[in-house]
Design an enzyme around this catalytic site. Sequence first.
Site, short mmCIF file in Angstrom:
data_model
loop_
_atom_site.label_atom_id
_atom_site.label_comp_id
_atom_site.label_asym_id
_atom_site.label_seq_id
_atom_site.Cartn_x
_atom_site.Cartn_y
_atom_site.Cartn_z
N LYS A 39 -0.64 5.49 -16.18
CA LYS A 39 -0.10 4.95 -14.92
C LYS A 39 -1.02 3.84 -14.40
CE LYS A 39 -0.99 7.22 -10.96
NZ LYS A 39 -1.66 6.44 -9.90
N ASN A 40 -2.34 4.10 -14.41
CA ASN A 40 -3.27 3.16 -13.78
C ASN A 40 -3.61 1.96 -14.65
OD1 ASN A 40 -3.15 4.76 -11.58
ND2 ASN A 40 -5.17 5.68 -11.82
N ARG A 59 4.75 11.18 -8.99
CA ARG A 59 4.25 9.80 -8.99
C ARG A 59 3.39 9.52 -10.22
NH1 ARG A 59 1.46 8.02 -3.62
NH2 ARG A 59 1.28 6.26 -5.03
N ARG A 119 -9.08 3.58 2.23
CA ARG A 119 -8.67 2.72 1.11
C ARG A 119 -8.49 1.25 1.53
NH1 ARG A 119 -5.80 6.16 -2.73
NH2 ARG A 119 -6.22 4.52 -4.24
N CYS A 135 -4.34 6.56 2.96
CA CYS A 135 -3.53 7.60 2.32
C CYS A 135 -4.31 8.90 2.51
CB CYS A 135 -3.31 7.28 0.85
SG CYS A 135 -4.76 7.55 -0.13
N ASP A 182 -10.62 11.02 -10.38
CA ASP A 182 -9.23 11.48 -10.58
C ASP A 182 -9.16 12.80 -11.34
OD1 ASP A 182 -7.69 8.20 -10.98
OD2 ASP A 182 -8.45 9.30 -9.25
#
Length: 417
Positions: free
Chosen positions: A22-23, A397, A122, A117, A305
């Site tokens: 994803k990243n 997500r 952030r 968030c 993460d």
Amino acid sequence: MDKLLIEGGQVLSGEVAMSGAKNAALPILCASLLTAEPVHFTNVPHLNDISTMLRLLGDMGVGVTMDGVDGLVLNGGGLNNPVASYEMVKTMRASILVLGPLVARGGEARVSLPGGCAIGARPVDQHIKGLQAMGAEVKVEQGYVHAKATRLKGARICTDMVTVTGTENLMMAACLADGETIIENAAREPEVVDLANCLVSMGARISGAGTDVIRIQGVDKLHGATHSIMPDRIETGTYLCAAAITGGDIRLLKTSAAYLDTVVDKLMDAGCEITVERDAIRLVAPKRLKAVSLRTAPYPAFPTDMQAQFMAINCVADGVATIRETIFENRFMHVNELMRLGANIQIEGNNAIVRGVDRLEGATVMATDLRASASLVIAALVAQGETLIDRIYHLDRGYERIEEKLARLGASVKRVH
Ligand code: EPZ
């Protein structure tokens, strides 16, 4: 709102394939803004964040065509609307990654500030500082970043802290700048390297990606290319933790341990046997894990993460672990939910002290952010009885078909609407 219902007690075993990262995919899709020619991507994960990014790029005039199961062709030739609206950006903060490419390609961008968030404020001040150093005129008004530049100029930039998307935004902007840009204190994450490899295949001139000094020689234009997204190392680490906590024996395919050294080391410290193959990784777990302490930091240190997932496995490990979160100011949202399952965790500032208990009890818990949700899934796999996890849109997500992949490994999990 969907929920996940998990019956604890199954030992995970068997094989499952990982998806594209994803990243890596999120910044790489934005690279299509840098050229008027079509760019072909493969191994693109099917995730809500990816669909959101494709909608955002489509709104800007980028042509999006599916190509087979995990392929996409993006055509930046039709770029006609350099705006990322609040409605779009508030659902996915990675939308900020269009800022650099828009200014570099079309000379203007209006991108809503992402806002905070669950895990922290952030801010994006480093993204803005870097663009200003390259000569962009940047104003922040009514919640939008408005950046303009006839043509960006190469500059020497040193970010105040290591920022992954900050490095990615500035690297993309620098590809079309006039002259050389040097980014110091650059993020070294593998996803930054994957983006650099994609940009180079489009004609960019970049050296040093993966180190903390990246040099970019600007060129007049970039051309189309084909790029396969790297495997998702965080998804891989998450499934390794899921197998580890259940005492399982699994093999993950279409992935690599190359970028997971610190995670693999910690799992071995916890008592797991790990075998690394060219594009697969196997984990055989002990009956009970040993507690492992960790401290998150930018790559190549332990990834933030993976912090929540390791907190989950420490909840039932033998011993006491100290987990220190140094990247985000509020990334312990999973602690209260894990304690609802019977975990014994104390928070002291940015440290969490986890005392392993013999067993967890199923309960109803709530997902608060992407990786916190993953830690609840991992804990639920060993909690006695049923666990119902609410707000799993967070999971969707970043994890493709998570209940299918876990069920294939033997977990008792189902999605309830
Ligand atoms: C990326 O977020 C990842 N997201 C995050 O993954 C990951 O947790 C994070 O990097 C750290 O590895 C994507 O790549 C899409 P940062 P990013 O900029 O780039 C501060 C997930 O779960 N900072 O490296 O937003 C910031 O507040 C997500 O997949 C500034 O102060 O993170 C943080 O404390 C979550 N000003 C620290 O730096 C800035 O301008 C690192 O943030 C930029 C960052």
